[in-house]
Design a protein around this motif. Structure first.
Motif, PDB file in Angstrom:
ATOM      1  N   VAL A   1       0.827  -1.205   0.000  1.00  0.00           N
ATOM      2  CA  VAL A   1       0.000   0.000   0.000  1.00  0.00           C
ATOM      3  C   VAL A   1       0.856   1.248   0.000  1.00  0.00           C
ATOM      4  CG1 VAL A   1      -1.548   1.316   1.453  1.00  0.00           C
ATOM      5  CG2 VAL A   1      -2.037  -1.039   0.976  1.00  0.00           C
ATOM      6  N   MET A   2       1.928   1.241   0.794  1.00  0.00           N
ATOM      7  CA  MET A   2       2.773   2.436   0.818  1.00  0.00           C
ATOM      8  C   MET A   2       3.430   2.668  -0.526  1.00  0.00           C
ATOM      9  SD  MET A   2       4.525   2.629   4.506  1.00  0.00           S
ATOM     10  CE  MET A   2       5.178   4.236   4.198  1.00  0.00           C
TER      11      MET A   2
ATOM     12  N   LEU B   1      25.341   7.160 -12.381  1.00  0.00           N
ATOM     13  CA  LEU B   1      26.041   6.651 -11.200  1.00  0.00           C
ATOM     14  C   LEU B   1      25.085   6.524 -10.023  1.00  0.00           C
ATOM     15  CD1 LEU B   1      28.737   5.871 -10.041  1.00  0.00           C
ATOM     16  CD2 LEU B   1      29.052   8.200  -9.333  1.00  0.00           C
ATOM     17  N   LYS B   2      24.189   7.502  -9.900  1.00  0.00           N
ATOM     18  CA  LYS B   2      23.233   7.439  -8.805  1.00  0.00           C
ATOM     19  C   LYS B   2      22.327   6.224  -8.959  1.00  0.00           C
ATOM     20  CE  LYS B   2      20.053  10.579  -8.406  1.00  0.00           C
ATOM     21  NZ  LYS B   2      19.255  11.777  -8.121  1.00  0.00           N
ATOM     22  N   ASN B   3      21.857   5.983 -10.180  1.00  0.00           N
ATOM     23  CA  ASN B   3      21.029   4.802 -10.409  1.00  0.00           C
ATOM     24  C   ASN B   3      21.780   3.524 -10.079  1.00  0.00           C
ATOM     25  OD1 ASN B   3      18.724   6.008 -11.211  1.00  0.00           O
ATOM     26  ND2 ASN B   3      19.186   5.983 -13.372  1.00  0.00           N
ATOM     27  N   LEU B   4      23.042   3.479 -10.507  1.00  0.00           N
ATOM     28  CA  LEU B   4      23.855   2.303 -10.211  1.00  0.00           C
ATOM     29  C   LEU B   4      23.963   2.052  -8.735  1.00  0.00           C
ATOM     30  CD1 LEU B   4      27.196   2.059 -12.105  1.00  0.00           C
ATOM     31  CD2 LEU B   4      25.309   0.496 -12.103  1.00  0.00           C
ATOM     32  N   ARG B   5      24.180   3.146  -7.988  1.00  0.00           N
ATOM     33  CA  ARG B   5      24.345   2.971  -6.545  1.00  0.00           C
ATOM     34  C   ARG B   5      23.057   2.475  -5.908  1.00  0.00           C
ATOM     35  NH1 ARG B   5      28.154   7.517  -5.604  1.00  0.00           N
ATOM     36  NH2 ARG B   5      30.135   6.543  -6.113  1.00  0.00           N
ATOM     37  N   VAL B   6      21.908   2.925  -6.432  1.00  0.00           N
ATOM     38  CA  VAL B   6      20.643   2.443  -5.872  1.00  0.00           C
ATOM     39  C   VAL B   6      20.498   0.951  -6.122  1.00  0.00           C
ATOM     40  CG1 VAL B   6      18.159   2.605  -6.079  1.00  0.00           C
ATOM     41  CG2 VAL B   6      19.499   4.644  -6.006  1.00  0.00           C
ATOM     42  N   TYR B   7      20.826   0.512  -7.342  1.00  0.00           N
ATOM     43  CA  TYR B   7      20.780  -0.923  -7.613  1.00  0.00           C
ATOM     44  C   TYR B   7      21.714  -1.681  -6.681  1.00  0.00           C
ATOM     45  CZ  TYR B   7      18.188  -0.473 -11.953  1.00  0.00           C
ATOM     46  OH  TYR B   7      17.232  -0.224 -12.881  1.00  0.00           O
ATOM     47  N   GLY B   8      22.892  -1.107  -6.478  1.00  0.00           N
ATOM     48  CA  GLY B   8      23.870  -1.766  -5.619  1.00  0.00           C
ATOM     49  C   GLY B   8      23.366  -1.920  -4.201  1.00  0.00           C
ATOM     50  N   SER B   9      22.751  -0.855  -3.670  1.00  0.00           N
ATOM     51  CA  SER B   9      22.295  -0.983  -2.287  1.00  0.00           C
ATOM     52  C   SER B   9      21.072  -1.879  -2.185  1.00  0.00           C
ATOM     53  CB  SER B   9      22.025   0.376  -1.670  1.00  0.00           C
ATOM     54  OG  SER B   9      21.038   1.044  -2.351  1.00  0.00           O
ATOM     55  N   LEU B  10      20.246  -1.950  -3.243  1.00  0.00           N
ATOM     56  CA  LEU B  10      19.141  -2.912  -3.235  1.00  0.00           C
ATOM     57  C   LEU B  10      19.678  -4.336  -3.142  1.00  0.00           C
ATOM     58  CD1 LEU B  10      16.592  -1.766  -5.943  1.00  0.00           C
ATOM     59  CD2 LEU B  10      16.338  -1.683  -3.509  1.00  0.00           C
TER      60      LEU B  10
ATOM     61  N   GLY C   1      13.253   5.278   4.466  1.00  0.00           N
ATOM     62  CA  GLY C   1      14.190   4.512   3.669  1.00  0.00           C
ATOM     63  C   GLY C   1      14.215   4.926   2.229  1.00  0.00           C
ATOM     64  N   GLY C   2      13.146   5.563   1.770  1.00  0.00           N
ATOM     65  CA  GLY C   2      13.253   6.050   0.411  1.00  0.00           C
ATOM     66  C   GLY C   2      12.560   5.184  -0.592  1.00  0.00           C
ATOM     67  N   LEU C   3      11.235   5.093  -0.471  1.00  0.00           N
ATOM     68  CA  LEU C   3      10.504   4.462  -1.561  1.00  0.00           C
ATOM     69  C   LEU C   3      10.642   5.303  -2.818  1.00  0.00           C
ATOM     70  CD1 LEU C   3       7.217   3.363   0.151  1.00  0.00           C
ATOM     71  CD2 LEU C   3       8.988   1.939  -0.745  1.00  0.00           C
ATOM     72  N   GLN C   4      11.026   6.568  -2.606  1.00  0.00           N
ATOM     73  CA  GLN C   4      11.129   7.464  -3.754  1.00  0.00           C
ATOM     74  C   GLN C   4      12.222   7.056  -4.700  1.00  0.00           C
ATOM     75  OE1 GLN C   4      11.534  11.274  -2.175  1.00  0.00           O
ATOM     76  NE2 GLN C   4       9.362  11.505  -1.804  1.00  0.00           N
ATOM     77  N   LYS C   5      13.280   6.482  -4.113  1.00  0.00           N
ATOM     78  CA  LYS C   5      14.375   6.126  -5.003  1.00  0.00           C
ATOM     79  C   LYS C   5      13.974   4.965  -5.895  1.00  0.00           C
ATOM     80  CE  LYS C   5      18.100   8.104  -2.628  1.00  0.00           C
ATOM     81  NZ  LYS C   5      19.173   7.882  -1.682  1.00  0.00           N
ATOM     82  N   ILE C   6      13.256   4.040  -5.333  1.00  0.00           N
ATOM     83  CA  ILE C   6      12.818   2.917  -6.157  1.00  0.00           C
ATOM     84  C   ILE C   6      11.853   3.411  -7.221  1.00  0.00           C
ATOM     85  CG2 ILE C   6      11.727   0.684  -6.116  1.00  0.00           C
ATOM     86  CD1 ILE C   6      12.637   0.269  -3.404  1.00  0.00           C
TER      87      ILE C   6
ATOM     88  N   GLY D   1      26.915   7.464   1.916  1.00  0.00           N
ATOM     89  CA  GLY D   1      25.914   7.612   2.954  1.00  0.00           C
ATOM     90  C   GLY D   1      24.506   7.797   2.453  1.00  0.00           C
ATOM     91  N   THR D   2      24.364   8.191   1.194  1.00  0.00           N
ATOM     92  CA  THR D   2      23.029   8.560   0.729  1.00  0.00           C
ATOM     93  C   THR D   2      22.122   7.359   0.565  1.00  0.00           C
ATOM     94  OG1 THR D   2      23.900   8.467  -1.490  1.00  0.00           O
ATOM     95  CG2 THR D   2      23.770  10.618  -0.475  1.00  0.00           C
ATOM     96  N   ASP D   3      22.686   6.228   0.165  1.00  0.00           N
ATOM     97  CA  ASP D   3      21.818   5.071  -0.033  1.00  0.00           C
ATOM     98  C   ASP D   3      21.797   4.155   1.171  1.00  0.00           C
ATOM     99  OD1 ASP D   3      22.892   5.020  -3.422  1.00  0.00           O
ATOM    100  OD2 ASP D   3      21.018   5.766  -2.579  1.00  0.00           O
ATOM    101  N   LEU D   4      22.336   4.621   2.269  1.00  0.00           N
ATOM    102  CA  LEU D   4      22.416   3.759   3.453  1.00  0.00           C
ATOM    103  C   LEU D   4      21.036   3.441   3.990  1.00  0.00           C
ATOM    104  CD1 LEU D   4      24.591   2.573   5.287  1.00  0.00           C
ATOM    105  CD2 LEU D   4      24.195   4.471   6.804  1.00  0.00           C
ATOM    106  N   LEU D   5      20.158   4.450   4.020  1.00  0.00           N
ATOM    107  CA  LEU D   5      18.819   4.203   4.541  1.00  0.00           C
ATOM    108  C   LEU D   5      18.042   3.246   3.650  1.00  0.00           C
ATOM    109  CD1 LEU D   5      17.758   7.674   5.824  1.00  0.00           C
ATOM    110  CD2 LEU D   5      18.147   5.645   7.135  1.00  0.00           C
ATOM    111  N   LEU D   6      18.289   3.353   2.350  1.00  0.00           N
ATOM    112  CA  LEU D   6      17.629   2.424   1.432  1.00  0.00           C
ATOM    113  C   LEU D   6      18.071   1.003   1.714  1.00  0.00           C
ATOM    114  CD1 LEU D   6      15.841   2.344  -1.064  1.00  0.00           C
ATOM    115  CD2 LEU D   6      17.867   2.383  -2.431  1.00  0.00           C
ATOM    116  N   PHE D   7      19.368   0.848   1.956  1.00  0.00           N
ATOM    117  CA  PHE D   7      19.891  -0.477   2.284  1.00  0.00           C
ATOM    118  C   PHE D   7      19.239  -1.017   3.553  1.00  0.00           C
ATOM    119  CE2 PHE D   7      22.688  -3.837   3.229  1.00  0.00           C
ATOM    120  CZ  PHE D   7      23.129  -3.693   4.526  1.00  0.00           C
TER     121      PHE D   7
END
Lengths: 268, 109
Positions: free
Chosen positions: A21-22, B25-34, A187-192, B89-95
């Motif tokens: 949902v989020m 690069l930013k997209n790559l880093r997001v994939y990496g932290s996922l 955590g950033g759903l925005q990035k996804i 540090g930017t993608d740490l929370l995503l991780f």
């Protein structure tokens, strides 16, 4: 402390629905901002105060550009441009720096209704959804443990992560449902979402995220960030910067640069 | 990954290409932290080892980037610090988010 066994039904009916949902609400919010931005037409500059504000902005832009790109101009044209801006009697910057300082009340009233409506719309799409989700999660899913965080935490986090669960000695690792809401939020759903939508949603998403963070920190958001109460000082600073520029025309160095880049190209 | 070349001279004529590179690069880093989050969550790692996985995957991504650029960083980015180390540090929370979600789904629930 022995491991707690959590029912399968919690996973099916609580954990996954919250995430789904989020995520959906986040995508919906992205589409909404896109739609609103399409609807928005450019605003006409009507009031006199706004016109003078635009003039000031343009003057600062011109002087900053000159200070940055002076190398593109030959000597005499740079000197002419600089004199046009900084001359002691008739330069634009000297004239502008003698304007009186604006008081804060006046600058607040310069926001025309369109800008206010814009801010309200952005607030709506940001804060209202957050509050709505929080209420939904805490109403339906409160009072039980949902999962476990993989890392050890101190006791101070207990009130935040275990809201609604009143067992005293429960390991702080076990979290309630509102904490998964917070984890997802920060955590950033925005990035996804950015990954999925591609690159054109970059500007909108950054704006709302930045504004949300600023509002949470308690700072007021003004529509024009560069607006200061004393434009005179700004112009004086610009003028001193321009007068301190040591000018050299880049074309004079062009032979050396050509040699350098040709060398680098031929050696490869 | 499309990485056109950028030449920086004194006038800082950075074209749109640098912006494109940094976006990629930013997209790559997001994939990496996922991916790092999924690895840490599925394997059931605990505490500081999980954070170590994040750093390791980040360095692996930087190493792959270096190999792709043939180690000529200056032509694609402003500096090697920028390209390799800056955004840790930017993608740490995503991780963290992905780690918590996968850890719960796979191991506990």
């Amino acid at each position: 402390m022995s491991d707690i066994l959590i029912d399968d039904r919690i996973r099916d009916w609580v954990f996954l629905p919250i995430i789904i949902v989020m995520f959906m609400i986040q995508m919906f919010r992205g589409l909404l901002t896109k739609y609103m931005d399409n609807k928005k037409t450019s605003q006409k500059v009507t009031s006199k105060a706004q016109v003078s504000e635009m003039i000031d902005k343009n003057i600062t832009q011109q002087s900053q550009r000159l200070a940055r790109l002076y190398g593109l101009l030959p000597d005499h044209s740079f000197k002419m441009k600089r004199a046009h801006l900084c001359d002691n009697k008739s330069g634009i910057l000297t004239k502008a720096s003698e304007k009186p300082a604006k008081d804060p009340m006046q600058s607040m009233s310069m926001m025309n209704p369109a800008a206010m409506a814009d801010m309200l719309k952005q607030n709506l799409s940001g804060i209202v959804f957050m509050a709505l989700q929080y209420q939904w999660v805490s109403y339906f899913f409160s009072g039980f443990v949902i999962g476990k965080v993989p890392f050890p935490l101190t006791q101070k986090f207990r009130t935040m992560l275990q809201r609604g669960v009143d067992v005293q000695n429960l390991d702080v690792r076990y979290i309630s449902s509102i904490s998964i809401y917070f984890v997802l939020l920060f955590g950033g759903l925005q990035k996804i979402q950015q990954l999925m939508f591609g690159d054109d949603t970059d500007e909108f998403v950054d704006d709302t995220q930045m504004q949300m963070q600023m509002q949470m920190m308690g700072m007021p958001t003004m529509p024009s960030f560069g607006q200061q109460n004393d434009p005179g000082k700004l112009f004086i600073a610009e003028r001193t910067r321009l007068e301190g520029v040591k000018h050299s025309f880049e074309l004079n160095k062009s032979q050396e640069k050509a040699i350098k880049s040709l060398k680098r190209f031929l050696i490869q | 990954m499309e990485e056109p070349k950028v030449e920086l001279d004194d006038l800082e004529v950075n074209q749109e290409r640098l912006k494109q590179n940094t976006n990629q690069l930013k997209n790559l880093r997001v994939y990496g932290s996922l991916n790092a989050g999924m690895i840490a969550g599925i394997l059931g790692m605990d505490g500081w080892i999980g954070m170590g996985i994040y750093v390791v995957v980040f360095l692996i991504v930087s190493a792959c980037l270096a190999i792709k650029m043939n180690f000529r960083v200056k032509e694609y980015f402003k500096s090697s610090y920028d390209a390799y180390y800056s955004g840790i540090g930017t993608d740490l929370l995503l991780f963290l988010m992905i780690w918590v979600i996968f850890h719960n789904i796979v191991n506990i629930l």
